[in-house]
Design a protein around this motif. Sequence first.
Motif, short mmCIF file in Angstrom:
data_model
loop_
_atom_site.label_atom_id
_atom_site.label_comp_id
_atom_site.label_asym_id
_atom_site.label_seq_id
_atom_site.Cartn_x
_atom_site.Cartn_y
_atom_site.Cartn_z
N ASP A 3 3.74 43.22 38.83
CA ASP A 3 4.67 43.99 39.14
C ASP A 3 5.49 44.55 38.15
O ASP A 3 5.89 45.85 38.26
N ASP A 4 5.84 43.78 37.05
CA ASP A 4 6.59 44.38 35.99
C ASP A 4 6.15 45.48 35.18
O ASP A 4 6.55 46.00 34.34
N THR A 5 4.67 45.62 35.38
CA THR A 5 4.19 46.76 34.66
C THR A 5 4.45 48.01 35.19
O THR A 5 4.11 48.96 34.27
N VAL A 6 4.79 48.23 36.30
CA VAL A 6 5.13 49.53 36.87
C VAL A 6 6.67 49.55 37.03
O VAL A 6 6.94 50.82 37.50
N THR A 7 7.46 48.68 37.05
CA THR A 7 8.78 48.78 37.65
C THR A 7 9.51 49.45 36.44
O THR A 7 9.80 48.80 35.24
N ARG A 8 10.39 50.55 36.59
CA ARG A 8 10.91 51.23 35.93
C ARG A 8 12.66 50.90 35.93
O ARG A 8 13.11 50.89 37.23
N ARG A 9 13.37 50.73 35.09
CA ARG A 9 14.90 50.53 35.40
C ARG A 9 15.66 51.16 34.27
O ARG A 9 15.11 51.46 33.18
N PHE A 10 17.02 51.32 34.52
CA PHE A 10 17.85 51.93 33.50
C PHE A 10 18.64 50.70 32.95
O PHE A 10 19.08 49.79 33.41
N ARG A 11 19.11 50.97 31.64
CA ARG A 11 19.99 49.89 31.19
C ARG A 11 20.98 50.99 29.95
O ARG A 11 20.13 51.51 29.59
N HIS A 12 22.05 50.38 29.61
CA HIS A 12 22.52 51.04 28.68
C HIS A 12 21.96 50.37 27.15
O HIS A 12 21.47 49.40 26.97
N ALA A 13 21.90 51.46 26.27
CA ALA A 13 21.52 51.03 24.72
C ALA A 13 22.38 50.03 24.16
O ALA A 13 23.39 50.17 24.21
N THR A 14 21.93 49.36 23.13
CA THR A 14 22.75 48.44 22.27
C THR A 14 22.31 48.95 20.64
O THR A 14 21.08 49.79 20.38
N MET A 15 22.91 48.46 19.80
CA MET A 15 22.54 48.92 18.52
C MET A 15 21.33 48.41 18.21
O MET A 15 20.67 48.91 17.36
N VAL A 64 13.53 52.03 30.89
CA VAL A 64 12.59 51.15 30.19
C VAL A 64 11.64 50.53 31.67
O VAL A 64 11.91 50.79 32.80
N ASP A 65 10.45 50.24 30.86
CA ASP A 65 9.36 49.39 31.80
C ASP A 65 9.31 48.35 31.04
O ASP A 65 9.50 48.01 29.86
N THR A 66 8.35 47.28 31.56
CA THR A 66 7.81 46.13 31.04
C THR A 66 6.34 46.17 31.02
O THR A 66 5.76 46.52 32.08
N LEU A 67 5.73 46.20 29.80
CA LEU A 67 4.14 45.95 30.00
C LEU A 67 3.70 44.71 29.04
O LEU A 67 4.09 44.77 28.06
N ASP A 68 3.01 43.83 29.80
CA ASP A 68 2.41 42.81 29.19
C ASP A 68 3.54 42.08 28.65
O ASP A 68 3.29 41.36 27.35
N GLY A 69 4.54 41.86 29.44
CA GLY A 69 5.77 41.06 28.83
C GLY A 69 6.62 41.75 27.71
O GLY A 69 7.53 41.28 27.46
N LYS A 70 6.24 42.93 27.44
CA LYS A 70 7.16 43.42 26.34
C LYS A 70 7.86 44.71 27.11
O LYS A 70 7.20 45.86 27.74
N GLU A 71 9.18 44.85 26.49
CA GLU A 71 10.01 45.99 27.44
C GLU A 71 9.46 47.17 26.27
O GLU A 71 9.55 47.13 24.92
N ARG A 72 9.28 48.47 27.05
CA ARG A 72 9.16 49.78 26.50
C ARG A 72 10.17 50.78 26.81
O ARG A 72 10.58 50.79 27.87
N VAL A 73 10.67 51.46 25.73
CA VAL A 73 11.71 52.63 25.98
C VAL A 73 10.77 53.83 26.50
O VAL A 73 10.13 54.33 25.59
#
Length: 175
Positions: A3-15, A64-73
């Motif tokens: 499921d987390d390979t296709v879920t997109r979400r929004f978050r604030h950027a950090t440094m 962002v989404d998550t692919l193979d356990g890693k977040e992608r922007v």
Amino acid sequence: MNDDTVTRRFRHATMNDLPTIHAIYQHARELMAASGNPTQWGDKFPREEVVLDDIESQRTMLLVDTLDGKERVLAQFALCTGADPTYEHIDGAWLDDDPYVTIHRIASSGLAHGAAKDCINWCIEHYGNVRADTHPNNKAMQHVLETNGFARCGLIQLLDRPTDTTRIAYQRHEW
């Protein structure tokens, strides 16, 4: 497929996201230049102090989404609340004078299709009245805005640079 390979979400950027943000802006500059729009962002826009201020002021939003356990922007943009001084004078007319938010500096990483559309729809969903502008040579952004229900309202002039200041102004207001 997890499921987390296709879920997109929004978050604030950090440094911590700064290297990724820089890479995405570089990718966007290269795409713009290759598609006949070399001057909108040139090779230096957005300026470093603007990028840092956007992050510190929590204006930079990341899709962002998550692919193979890693977040992608997948995409990023600055979400600016309050009246934009650049929009005070328009050769044309805004849809209304209601409070609005502005999307600035939107850029896709190129990792996923439809990222810019997702960013725009999120803004509409959360704020209802959204303005944006783009360079007359930025046919891709004009297409994205117009196919996502934005009305072309007229022309504005940027206040933060001496040349190449004309932009096409857009607005979408979900009543």
